[in-house]
Design an enzyme around this catalytic site. Structure first.
Site, PDB file in Angstrom:
ATOM      1  N   GLU A  37       0.822  -1.220   0.000  1.00  0.00           N
ATOM      2  CA  GLU A  37       0.000   0.000   0.000  1.00  0.00           C
ATOM      3  C   GLU A  37       0.858   1.273   0.000  1.00  0.00           C
ATOM      4  O   GLU A  37       0.431   2.318  -0.495  1.00  0.00           O
ATOM      5  CB  GLU A  37      -0.949  -0.055   1.207  1.00  0.00           C
ATOM      6  CG  GLU A  37      -2.024   0.993   1.264  1.00  0.00           C
ATOM      7  CD  GLU A  37      -2.873   1.111   0.000  1.00  0.00           C
ATOM      8  OE1 GLU A  37      -3.290   2.238  -0.304  1.00  0.00           O
ATOM      9  OE2 GLU A  37      -3.099   0.095  -0.687  1.00  0.00           O
ATOM     10  N   GLY A  38       2.073   1.202   0.550  1.00  0.00           N
ATOM     11  CA  GLY A  38       2.967   2.372   0.496  1.00  0.00           C
ATOM     12  C   GLY A  38       3.313   2.716  -0.946  1.00  0.00           C
ATOM     13  O   GLY A  38       3.214   3.873  -1.378  1.00  0.00           O
ATOM     14  N   HIS A  39       3.706   1.693  -1.719  1.00  0.00           N
ATOM     15  CA  HIS A  39       3.970   1.909  -3.148  1.00  0.00           C
ATOM     16  C   HIS A  39       2.700   2.389  -3.859  1.00  0.00           C
ATOM     17  O   HIS A  39       2.751   3.271  -4.717  1.00  0.00           O
ATOM     18  CB  HIS A  39       4.433   0.608  -3.815  1.00  0.00           C
ATOM     19  CG  HIS A  39       5.693   0.021  -3.250  1.00  0.00           C
ATOM     20  ND1 HIS A  39       5.714  -1.170  -2.560  1.00  0.00           N
ATOM     21  CD2 HIS A  39       6.980   0.436  -3.292  1.00  0.00           C
ATOM     22  CE1 HIS A  39       6.951  -1.464  -2.202  1.00  0.00           C
ATOM     23  NE2 HIS A  39       7.751  -0.502  -2.625  1.00  0.00           N
ATOM     24  N   GLY A 149       8.897   7.894  -1.402  1.00  0.00           N
ATOM     25  CA  GLY A 149       8.274   7.895  -0.082  1.00  0.00           C
ATOM     26  C   GLY A 149       9.159   8.544   0.964  1.00  0.00           C
ATOM     27  O   GLY A 149      10.376   8.357   0.966  1.00  0.00           O
ATOM     28  N   VAL A 178       3.092   5.423   4.627  1.00  0.00           N
ATOM     29  CA  VAL A 178       1.866   4.657   4.874  1.00  0.00           C
ATOM     30  C   VAL A 178       2.183   3.590   5.923  1.00  0.00           C
ATOM     31  O   VAL A 178       3.188   2.879   5.805  1.00  0.00           O
ATOM     32  CB  VAL A 178       1.342   4.011   3.576  1.00  0.00           C
ATOM     33  CG1 VAL A 178       0.096   3.176   3.841  1.00  0.00           C
ATOM     34  CG2 VAL A 178       1.060   5.083   2.535  1.00  0.00           C
ATOM     35  N   SER A 188       8.490  -3.794   2.175  1.00  0.00           N
ATOM     36  CA  SER A 188       8.624  -5.146   1.622  1.00  0.00           C
ATOM     37  C   SER A 188       9.375  -6.036   2.607  1.00  0.00           C
ATOM     38  O   SER A 188       9.131  -7.243   2.680  1.00  0.00           O
ATOM     39  CB  SER A 188       9.378  -5.092   0.291  1.00  0.00           C
ATOM     40  OG  SER A 188       8.788  -4.135  -0.570  1.00  0.00           O
ATOM     41  N   ARG A 189      10.284  -5.452   3.376  1.00  0.00           N
ATOM     42  CA  ARG A 189      11.105  -6.239   4.302  1.00  0.00           C
ATOM     43  C   ARG A 189      10.312  -6.709   5.522  1.00  0.00           C
ATOM     44  O   ARG A 189      10.809  -7.553   6.273  1.00  0.00           O
ATOM     45  CB  ARG A 189      12.338  -5.440   4.729  1.00  0.00           C
ATOM     46  CG  ARG A 189      13.359  -5.269   3.610  1.00  0.00           C
ATOM     47  CD  ARG A 189      14.689  -4.715   4.117  1.00  0.00           C
ATOM     48  NE  ARG A 189      15.759  -4.899   3.151  1.00  0.00           N
ATOM     49  CZ  ARG A 189      16.213  -3.949   2.325  1.00  0.00           C
ATOM     50  NH1 ARG A 189      15.674  -2.742   2.346  1.00  0.00           N
ATOM     51  NH2 ARG A 189      17.198  -4.206   1.483  1.00  0.00           N
TER      52      ARG A 189
HETATM   53  P1  AMP Z   1      11.301   0.157  -2.271  1.00  0.00           P
HETATM   54  O1  AMP Z   1      10.548  -0.766  -3.162  1.00  0.00           O
HETATM   55  O2  AMP Z   1      11.328  -0.271  -0.832  1.00  0.00           O
HETATM   56  O3  AMP Z   1      12.643   0.549  -2.818  1.00  0.00           O
HETATM   57  O4  AMP Z   1      10.459   1.512  -2.243  1.00  0.00           O
HETATM   58  C1  AMP Z   1      10.110   2.177  -3.432  1.00  0.00           C
HETATM   59  C2  AMP Z   1       9.504   3.510  -3.092  1.00  0.00           C
HETATM   60  O5  AMP Z   1       8.354   3.334  -2.265  1.00  0.00           O
HETATM   61  C3  AMP Z   1      10.471   4.415  -2.304  1.00  0.00           C
HETATM   62  O6  AMP Z   1      10.328   5.761  -2.742  1.00  0.00           O
HETATM   63  C4  AMP Z   1       9.985   4.235  -0.881  1.00  0.00           C
HETATM   64  O7  AMP Z   1      10.286   5.333  -0.047  1.00  0.00           O
HETATM   65  C5  AMP Z   1       8.489   4.114  -1.109  1.00  0.00           C
HETATM   66  N1  AMP Z   1       7.874   3.460   0.053  1.00  0.00           N
HETATM   67  C6  AMP Z   1       8.232   2.280   0.603  1.00  0.00           C
HETATM   68  N2  AMP Z   1       7.477   2.027   1.688  1.00  0.00           N
HETATM   69  C7  AMP Z   1       6.626   3.077   1.836  1.00  0.00           C
HETATM   70  C8  AMP Z   1       5.613   3.425   2.786  1.00  0.00           C
HETATM   71  N3  AMP Z   1       5.310   2.631   3.813  1.00  0.00           N
HETATM   72  N4  AMP Z   1       4.957   4.591   2.611  1.00  0.00           N
HETATM   73  C9  AMP Z   1       5.264   5.416   1.566  1.00  0.00           C
HETATM   74  N5  AMP Z   1       6.209   5.146   0.650  1.00  0.00           N
HETATM   75  C10 AMP Z   1       6.888   3.998   0.784  1.00  0.00           C
END
Ligand code: AMP
Length: 297
Positions: A37-39, A149, A178, A188-189
């Site tokens: 949901e963050g993505h 994010g 989020v 994701s982790r």
């Molecule tokens: P990642 O796939 O973890 O590299 O994240 C890709 C993008 O999604 C980055 O800009 C992160 O900051 C953003 N992101 C990851 N988790 C969240 C979250 N919980 N809320 C908002 N954005 C997020």
């Protein structure tokens, strides 16, 4: 509209050049996949503000140290395509490692002091890897609005600095973190957490809120705020503190005494999972604005 998966740099460039030639604005959401949901919140922001939305999924080897979780990083391309489609993404760019790095990489982008503390201290090669792949992705996608994010607050600062320094024709947009209902920032982790670790993990957000509360109660000594946050993490047997810090939100340096717009950041390990999170706060004239931001992130 169904999402279209593109795997080559040439095809993505052709499609986005054609879109811009037709006066369409391009929105870009770079990710490492295993989308949540963050993505999705970044995708929806891009969908609302631009005409063609592209999301990349690439687990970038350059930003992982040899002992880190590159091979274990969770992957679910079918689930990712469904989430992207549900959130209005037009193009899913999923390059292979060979497409992105066909030969030995000789060039590296290094951003300087904003990349040095915090994550940069704990993961010394991490931000060079991030800055290099984001530069490359921006060169592939071309002029766009790119959505990142605040969850990765230092990464956002690194990307903003690099775009400014190198005059990259990309408008960087930061989006709020989020969270799960209990305060855990989505990541994701989080998939690495055992049920017991998952139950303990909201302590990270509680520690950040405790730091904000100390500032709101008048603390201006960074050591006091650090100690207030660290005490909560240290009291949780399943958590191992990496850092708890309060910094100037723009420079990421530690003001002493605390002053202006601040960011509180925590990194902690729960077994195989290393979790990071942050919130805003402020001391002085901008206090009202930042405390609103702090309570919503
Ligand atoms: P990642 O796939 O973890 O590299 O994240 C890709 C993008 O999604 C980055 O800009 C992160 O900051 C953003 N992101 C990851 N988790 C969240 C979250 N919980 N809320 C908002 N954005 C997020």
């Amino acid at each position: 509209m169904p999402v279209t998966t593109v795997t080559t740099i040439a095809e993505l460039r052709d499609r986005l050049d054609a879109a811009r030639a037709a006066e369409q604005r391009v929105g870009f959401v770079p990710t490492m996949g295993f989308l949540h949901e963050g993505h999705a919140s970044l995708m929806r922001a891009a969908r609302a503000e631009t005409d063609v939305v592209v999301t990349s999924i690439f687990v970038n080897p350059l930003q992982f140290a040899p002992h880190e979780d590159l091979d274990a990083y969770p992957r679910d391309l079918a689930g990712d395509a469904a989430l992207a489609e549900d959130n209005g993404v037009d193009l899913l760019f999923v390059p292979s490692g060979g497409e992105m790095y066909p030969g030995r990489m000789r060039t590296s982008v290094s951003v300087g002091e904003v990349a040095a503390p915090l994550e940069g201290h704990s993961r010394p090669t991490h931000f060079d890897g991030v800055a290099t792949v984001v530069t490359k992705l921006f060169a592939i996608v071309g002029p766009c609005r790119a959505y990142f994010g605040e969850k990765d607050f230092q990464q956002l600062a690194v990307v903003r600095t690099m775009v400014r320094d190198l005059s990259i024709p990309v408008e960087v947009v930061g989006c709020p973190t989020v969270r799960e209902a209990d305060g855990l920032a989505m990541s994701s982790r989080n998939a690495y957490l055992t049920p017991e670790q998952r139950a303990a993990s909201p302590v990270v957000h509680r520690a950040l809120r405790t730091g904000v509360a100390a500032i709101e109660a008048g603390a201006t000594d960074p050591a006091e705020v650090r100690a207030a946050m660290a005490a909560l993490i240290d009291a949780e047997p399943l958590a191992e503190l990496d850092y708890a810090e309060v910094v100037d939100a723009a420079t990421l340096a530690v003001p002493d005494p605390l002053e202006g717009t601040l960011r509180l950041l925590v990194a902690a390990r729960f077994g195989a999972a290393r979790l990071i999170d942050n919130v805003g706060a402020s001391v002085g004239a901008t206090a009202e604005a930042a405390s609103t931001e702090g309570s919503s992130t």
